[in-house]
Design a protein around this motif. Structure first.
Motif, short mmCIF file in Angstrom:
data_model
loop_
_atom_site.label_atom_id
_atom_site.label_comp_id
_atom_site.label_asym_id
_atom_site.label_seq_id
_atom_site.Cartn_x
_atom_site.Cartn_y
_atom_site.Cartn_z
N SER A 204 -27.30 -84.58 -50.47
CA SER A 204 -27.81 -83.46 -51.26
C SER A 204 -27.74 -82.16 -50.50
N VAL A 205 -27.65 -81.07 -51.24
CA VAL A 205 -27.71 -79.72 -50.69
C VAL A 205 -28.63 -78.90 -51.60
N GLY A 206 -29.28 -77.89 -51.02
CA GLY A 206 -30.18 -77.08 -51.82
C GLY A 206 -30.56 -75.79 -51.15
N VAL A 207 -31.32 -74.98 -51.88
CA VAL A 207 -31.82 -73.71 -51.38
C VAL A 207 -33.25 -73.53 -51.87
N GLY A 208 -34.10 -73.02 -50.99
CA GLY A 208 -35.50 -72.80 -51.34
C GLY A 208 -35.91 -71.36 -51.11
N PHE A 209 -36.89 -70.91 -51.88
CA PHE A 209 -37.39 -69.54 -51.76
C PHE A 209 -38.91 -69.58 -51.68
N GLN A 210 -39.47 -68.94 -50.66
CA GLN A 210 -40.92 -68.83 -50.48
C GLN A 210 -41.28 -67.34 -50.50
N PRO A 211 -41.76 -66.83 -51.63
CA PRO A 211 -41.98 -65.39 -51.78
C PRO A 211 -42.97 -64.80 -50.78
N VAL A 212 -44.03 -65.56 -50.46
CA VAL A 212 -45.02 -65.08 -49.49
C VAL A 212 -45.18 -66.16 -48.42
N PRO A 213 -44.32 -66.16 -47.39
CA PRO A 213 -44.33 -67.22 -46.39
C PRO A 213 -45.64 -67.25 -45.59
N ARG A 214 -45.99 -68.44 -45.15
CA ARG A 214 -47.11 -68.57 -44.22
C ARG A 214 -46.64 -68.28 -42.81
N ASP A 215 -47.42 -67.55 -42.06
CA ASP A 215 -47.14 -67.30 -40.65
C ASP A 215 -47.65 -68.51 -39.85
N ARG A 216 -46.76 -69.20 -39.15
CA ARG A 216 -47.16 -70.41 -38.44
C ARG A 216 -48.23 -70.14 -37.38
N SER A 217 -48.29 -68.93 -36.90
CA SER A 217 -49.31 -68.61 -35.90
C SER A 217 -50.73 -68.64 -36.50
N THR A 218 -50.82 -68.60 -37.84
CA THR A 218 -52.14 -68.62 -38.50
C THR A 218 -52.56 -70.04 -38.89
N PHE A 219 -51.69 -71.04 -38.64
CA PHE A 219 -52.06 -72.41 -38.98
C PHE A 219 -53.28 -72.84 -38.17
N ILE A 220 -54.15 -73.56 -38.80
CA ILE A 220 -55.38 -74.01 -38.15
C ILE A 220 -55.07 -75.16 -37.20
N LYS A 221 -55.48 -75.00 -35.95
CA LYS A 221 -55.30 -76.04 -34.95
C LYS A 221 -56.64 -76.28 -34.26
N LYS A 222 -57.07 -77.52 -34.32
CA LYS A 222 -58.35 -77.86 -33.71
C LYS A 222 -58.27 -79.24 -33.08
N THR A 223 -59.22 -79.54 -32.20
CA THR A 223 -59.28 -80.86 -31.60
C THR A 223 -59.84 -81.84 -32.60
N LEU A 224 -59.06 -82.85 -32.92
CA LEU A 224 -59.48 -83.82 -33.93
C LEU A 224 -60.23 -84.96 -33.29
N PRO A 225 -61.24 -85.48 -33.97
CA PRO A 225 -61.97 -86.63 -33.41
C PRO A 225 -61.09 -87.85 -33.33
N ALA A 226 -61.43 -88.74 -32.43
CA ALA A 226 -60.65 -89.97 -32.26
C ALA A 226 -60.82 -90.88 -33.46
N ALA A 227 -59.88 -91.79 -33.64
CA ALA A 227 -59.96 -92.76 -34.73
C ALA A 227 -61.13 -93.70 -34.52
N ALA A 228 -61.76 -94.12 -35.61
CA ALA A 228 -62.88 -95.05 -35.53
C ALA A 228 -62.43 -96.36 -34.88
N LYS A 229 -63.26 -96.90 -33.97
CA LYS A 229 -62.90 -98.11 -33.25
C LYS A 229 -63.40 -99.37 -33.95
N LYS A 230 -64.21 -99.21 -34.97
CA LYS A 230 -64.81 -100.35 -35.66
C LYS A 230 -63.76 -101.20 -36.37
N ILE A 231 -63.95 -102.52 -36.35
CA ILE A 231 -63.13 -103.42 -37.14
C ILE A 231 -63.53 -103.26 -38.60
N LEU A 232 -62.56 -103.06 -39.48
CA LEU A 232 -62.81 -102.76 -40.88
C LEU A 232 -62.44 -103.95 -41.75
#
Length: 382
Positions: A204-232
């Motif tokens: 496949s081939v294609g073209v996309g248009f994003q009229p108001v792009p997101r600035d990657r520098s504004t993406f939210i980055k935070k320390t995520l908690p570790a995965a639960a260790k409990k047996i489910l």
């Protein structure tokens, strides 16, 4: 293909025309910020139907072509799963596909929710994986009198499932070119028969248009908690639907019970092992009519399997993939090796601090890669 030659340029023109209007509106009216992150893309695919079984009757006379228009919005990390999956873009696509044999297989129009996930991300180049699942309406299907050769599609309404990989090149702040390959499946999931399904491999081939792009520098980055260790522990029960030959025959139910033990491997992935029991009304009917067993019809219409399951988590929803083997299967209608694919919805979102949660989802179970039945399963994790 005059149709595609005319439609494809028109779709591209519409994208840029609409994008220009939105961009102009943004500069004049700050309220248009609601379009931030939204994009529209057109994609042309060229491939061929794969005869995946010797039982596939229709002749494939030519290529399979598809044209789609996809509307999506890039996430910014407000939810943990968005950051985990490198800020993916959920979307919905509408499209048209022909199958290389208009007289027997016809063509289809479809609507497909999808998720586009960046695997590798550079400043201008990226490699993306997309998964989609939706509903398709096909113009041709099996009919004993008018279309007996079509033993692959049983009804007008079908499922469409698509997996694709594409490279993307951002040639301007608002414009992206893309090229890649895909595998797309159409079928009823054996809710109606005959149902071998249509599989298409394509580039496949294609073209996309994003009229108001997101600035990657504004993406939210935070320390995520570790995965639960409990047996489910998880208990699931469901009801499935399948039609047995001959076509247009009665609809039978499949009753499903499942128990599994699992653990969060990462914040976005849960791995489980378990056992599944099924009872098939179709097997009960077949055993009685063929006099295969003199009694114990219920027990001989059941199957018991062991399985391994992987759940990929996308917030309140996800993708569930299972593979198992029926070690108890007295019915001749039962398979040994089976696969199960589904889209569950979780309440609350799986992977959160709370381990207890309820889920409901739609699943397709296949025996040795041939669709067996579609089920609606509900489950509780604790």
């Amino acid at each position: 293909m005059p149709f595609l030659k005319n439609i494809l340029p028109a779709a591209v023109i519409i994208i840029f025309w609409a994008g220009g209007l939105l961009a102009q509106s943004t500069s004049q009216d700050q309220t248009s910020q609601r379009f931030k992150g939204w994009s529209v893309a057109t994609l042309f695919s060229h491939g061929k139907v794969i005869k995946h079984t010797p039982n596939f009757k229709p002749e494939i006379k030519g290529p399979s072509n598809a044209l789609e228009l996809n509307f999506s919005k890039q996430t910014d990390g407000k939810k943990d799963w968005q950051q985990i999956f490198h800020y993916p873009s959920p979307g919905i696509a509408i499209g048209y596909t022909n199958y290389g044999n208009q007289a027997v297989l016809g063509s289809g129009i479809w609507l497909m929710p999808n998720m586009d996930i960046p695997l590798l991300q550079g400043k201008q180049l990226s490699l993306n994986f997309r998964v989609g699942c939706g509903i398709a309406f096909l113009s041709k299907h099996y009919d004993y009198v008018t279309n007996p050769e079509n033993n692959v599609i049983a009804s007008t309404v079908n499922n469409i499932t698509s997996l694709s990989m594409a490279g993307k090149w951002q040639i301007a702040s608002q414009v992206t070119l893309m090229a890649g390959g895909s595998l797309t499946h159409f079928s009823t999931g054996a809710v109606r028969t005959p149902n071998l399904g249509i599989n298409i491999s394509a580039w496949s081939v294609g073209v996309g248009f994003q009229p108001v792009p997101r600035d990657r520098s504004t993406f939210i980055k935070k320390t995520l908690p570790a995965a639960a260790k409990k047996i489910l522990l998880t208990v699931n029960t469901g009801i499935g639907f399948q039609e047995q030959l001959p076509a247009k025959g009665p609809m039978y139910h499949v009753y499903v019970f499942q128990f599994s033990v699992g653990k969060m491997i990462t914040r976005w992935n849960k791995l489980s092992v378990g056992t599944m029991g099924t009872y098939k009304e179709a097997a009960n009917s077949f055993i009685k009519h063929q006099e295969i067993y003199p009694d114990h019809y219920f027990a001989n219409s059941c199957a018991v399997a062991g399985f391994i399951q992987d759940n990929i988590l996308l917030g309140f929803t996800g993708i569930s993939i299972s593979a198992g083997y029926n070690f108890y299967k007295p019915s001749p209608l039962e398979y040994g090796f089976y696969q199960k694919l589904g889209v569950p919805v979780y309440f609350p979102a799986l992977g959160n601090k709370k381990n207890s949660q309820f889920s409901v989802g739609v699943y397709v179970t296949a025996g040795e890669f041939t669709a067996d039945y579609v089920s609606v399963d509900a489950g509780f994790q604790f």
